[in-house]
Design a protein around this motif. Structure first.
Motif, PDB file in Angstrom:
ATOM      1  N   UNK A   7       3.253  -0.553 -31.748  1.00  0.00           N
ATOM      2  CA  UNK A   7       1.916  -1.643 -31.918  1.00  0.00           C
ATOM      3  C   UNK A   7       1.858  -2.549 -32.681  1.00  0.00           C
ATOM      4  N   UNK A   8       2.148  -3.108 -32.784  1.00  0.00           N
ATOM      5  CA  UNK A   8       2.759  -4.276 -33.911  1.00  0.00           C
ATOM      6  C   UNK A   8       0.994  -5.023 -34.154  1.00  0.00           C
ATOM      7  N   UNK A   9       0.423  -5.322 -35.384  1.00  0.00           N
ATOM      8  CA  UNK A   9      -0.393  -6.005 -35.474  1.00  0.00           C
ATOM      9  C   UNK A   9       0.347  -7.667 -36.903  1.00  0.00           C
ATOM     10  N   UNK A  10      -0.394  -8.364 -36.602  1.00  0.00           N
ATOM     11  CA  UNK A  10      -0.238  -9.342 -37.679  1.00  0.00           C
ATOM     12  C   UNK A  10      -1.123 -10.124 -38.118  1.00  0.00           C
ATOM     13  N   UNK A  11      -1.471 -10.462 -39.569  1.00  0.00           N
ATOM     14  CA  UNK A  11      -3.141 -10.802 -40.316  1.00  0.00           C
ATOM     15  C   UNK A  11      -2.704 -12.149 -40.457  1.00  0.00           C
ATOM     16  N   UNK A  12      -3.827 -13.568 -40.780  1.00  0.00           N
ATOM     17  CA  UNK A  12      -3.475 -14.307 -41.622  1.00  0.00           C
ATOM     18  C   UNK A  12      -5.033 -14.410 -41.864  1.00  0.00           C
ATOM     19  N   UNK A  13      -4.846 -14.765 -43.529  1.00  0.00           N
ATOM     20  CA  UNK A  13      -6.484 -14.549 -44.267  1.00  0.00           C
ATOM     21  C   UNK A  13      -7.111 -13.745 -44.785  1.00  0.00           C
ATOM     22  N   UNK A  14      -8.296 -13.866 -45.296  1.00  0.00           N
ATOM     23  CA  UNK A  14      -9.199 -13.051 -45.900  1.00  0.00           C
ATOM     24  C   UNK A  14      -9.899 -12.300 -44.756  1.00  0.00           C
ATOM     25  N   UNK A  16     -13.069 -11.884 -43.265  1.00  0.00           N
ATOM     26  CA  UNK A  16     -14.078 -12.027 -43.140  1.00  0.00           C
ATOM     27  C   UNK A  16     -13.831 -13.578 -42.024  1.00  0.00           C
ATOM     28  N   UNK A  17     -13.201 -14.177 -42.852  1.00  0.00           N
ATOM     29  CA  UNK A  17     -12.164 -15.574 -42.295  1.00  0.00           C
ATOM     30  C   UNK A  17     -11.306 -15.703 -41.554  1.00  0.00           C
ATOM     31  N   UNK A  18      -9.939 -14.714 -41.798  1.00  0.00           N
ATOM     32  CA  UNK A  18      -8.809 -14.759 -40.969  1.00  0.00           C
ATOM     33  C   UNK A  18      -9.161 -13.995 -40.102  1.00  0.00           C
ATOM     34  N   UNK A  19      -7.642 -13.982 -39.195  1.00  0.00           N
ATOM     35  CA  UNK A  19      -7.967 -13.554 -37.676  1.00  0.00           C
ATOM     36  C   UNK A  19      -6.118 -13.069 -37.772  1.00  0.00           C
ATOM     37  N   UNK A  20      -5.640 -12.047 -36.616  1.00  0.00           N
ATOM     38  CA  UNK A  20      -5.056 -11.312 -36.223  1.00  0.00           C
ATOM     39  C   UNK A  20      -4.338 -11.287 -34.737  1.00  0.00           C
ATOM     40  N   UNK A  21      -3.809 -10.774 -34.700  1.00  0.00           N
ATOM     41  CA  UNK A  21      -3.045 -10.088 -33.130  1.00  0.00           C
ATOM     42  C   UNK A  21      -2.276  -9.094 -33.305  1.00  0.00           C
ATOM     43  N   UNK A  22      -2.844  -8.074 -31.847  1.00  0.00           N
ATOM     44  CA  UNK A  22      -2.382  -6.791 -31.969  1.00  0.00           C
ATOM     45  C   UNK A  22      -1.059  -6.967 -30.733  1.00  0.00           C
ATOM     46  N   UNK A  23       0.228  -6.325 -30.726  1.00  0.00           N
ATOM     47  CA  UNK A  23       0.649  -6.052 -29.586  1.00  0.00           C
ATOM     48  C   UNK A  23       1.209  -5.089 -29.325  1.00  0.00           C
ATOM     49  N   UNK A  24       1.608  -5.591 -27.917  1.00  0.00           N
ATOM     50  CA  UNK A  24       1.808  -3.234 -26.748  1.00  0.00           C
ATOM     51  C   UNK A  24       2.868  -4.078 -27.043  1.00  0.00           C
ATOM     52  N   UNK A  25       4.148  -3.588 -27.998  1.00  0.00           N
ATOM     53  CA  UNK A  25       5.309  -4.055 -28.483  1.00  0.00           C
ATOM     54  C   UNK A  25       6.039  -3.106 -27.193  1.00  0.00           C
ATOM     55  N   UNK A  26       5.651  -1.629 -27.069  1.00  0.00           N
ATOM     56  CA  UNK A  26       6.855  -0.714 -25.782  1.00  0.00           C
ATOM     57  C   UNK A  26       6.383  -0.309 -24.576  1.00  0.00           C
ATOM     58  N   UNK A  27       5.086  -1.387 -24.539  1.00  0.00           N
ATOM     59  CA  UNK A  27       4.485  -1.705 -23.328  1.00  0.00           C
ATOM     60  C   UNK A  27       4.579  -3.354 -22.868  1.00  0.00           C
ATOM     61  N   UNK A  28       4.919  -3.905 -23.981  1.00  0.00           N
ATOM     62  CA  UNK A  28       4.997  -4.980 -22.991  1.00  0.00           C
ATOM     63  C   UNK A  28       4.045  -5.422 -22.560  1.00  0.00           C
ATOM     64  N   UNK A  29       2.588  -5.128 -22.499  1.00  0.00           N
ATOM     65  CA  UNK A  29       1.705  -5.839 -22.187  1.00  0.00           C
ATOM     66  C   UNK A  29       0.667  -6.484 -22.816  1.00  0.00           C
ATOM     67  N   UNK A  30       1.519  -7.566 -23.442  1.00  0.00           N
ATOM     68  CA  UNK A  30       0.164  -8.121 -23.830  1.00  0.00           C
ATOM     69  C   UNK A  30      -0.151  -8.604 -25.422  1.00  0.00           C
ATOM     70  N   UNK A  31       0.001  -9.656 -25.948  1.00  0.00           N
ATOM     71  CA  UNK A  31      -0.808  -9.741 -27.216  1.00  0.00           C
ATOM     72  C   UNK A  31      -1.679  -9.923 -27.032  1.00  0.00           C
ATOM     73  N   UNK A  37     -15.458 -10.336 -36.971  1.00  0.00           N
ATOM     74  CA  UNK A  37     -16.139 -10.938 -35.835  1.00  0.00           C
ATOM     75  C   UNK A  37     -16.163  -9.483 -34.705  1.00  0.00           C
ATOM     76  N   UNK A  38     -15.176  -9.044 -34.037  1.00  0.00           N
ATOM     77  CA  UNK A  38     -15.168  -8.708 -32.850  1.00  0.00           C
ATOM     78  C   UNK A  38     -15.404  -7.138 -32.967  1.00  0.00           C
ATOM     79  N   UNK A  39     -15.399  -6.382 -34.224  1.00  0.00           N
ATOM     80  CA  UNK A  39     -15.717  -5.742 -35.270  1.00  0.00           C
ATOM     81  C   UNK A  39     -16.847  -5.152 -35.560  1.00  0.00           C
TER      82      UNK A  39
END
Length: 142
Positions: A7-14, A16-31, A37-39
């Motif tokens: 799985x690969x994660x990308x993050x931009x920003x600080x 509290x204000x930043x955001x990112x995405x996690x990509x399930x690369x092996x399965x290709x099931x989604x990003x 805030x989700x935490x």
């Protein structure tokens, strides 16, 4: 035979204000979108968190381990439903994972099922990974 899943994660920003995405690369099931805030907020609002992803891994691994243990003991389950509640406390981190399992297994008593479940909790690879050493490889672009 070893299998590695990525799985690969990308993050931009600080944080509290930043955001990112996690990509399930092996399965290709989604990003999936991930934010601070989700935490920490009561509602995830369509975003995920490391804790939710860990809960998915822990509950599915536990079901696999328990089904294997039961089958080897001659009691293949009809069904296993497991929830993993992974708790995150700001400033403390992940403070625990609570597994709740409901099983339909012919020929077992509730006490016997509980004993098999304890074995699966202890021996499921995700449970073991939570206490395992972590390696790190670092690169940097200035």
């Amino acid at each position: 035979m070893a299998a590695t899943r990525t799985a690969k994660a990308h993050w931009e920003g600080s944080l509290l204000e930043g955001a990112g995405q996690v990509d399930l690369q092996s399965s290709g099931l989604g990003t999936f979108d991930v934010t601070w805030a989700a935490r920490t907020e009561p509602e995830a609002s369509g975003r995920t968190s490391p804790e939710e992803l860990l809960g998915a891994a822990h509950s599915s691994c536990f079901n696999m381990a328990l089904s294997n243990i039961l089958a080897k003991a001659g009691h293949a389950p009809e069904s296993l439903d497991t929830t993993a509640d992974v708790t995150f406390v700001p400033g403390e981190g992940i403070t625990g994972s609570k597994l709740s399992v409901n099983g339909k297994v012919p020929g077992l008593t509730a006490d016997e099922f509980a004993q098999f479940a304890e074995d699966a909790k202890k021996n499921c690879p995700v449970s073991q990974a939570l206490a395992a050493p972590i390696s790190l490889e670092v690169s940097f672009t200035a």
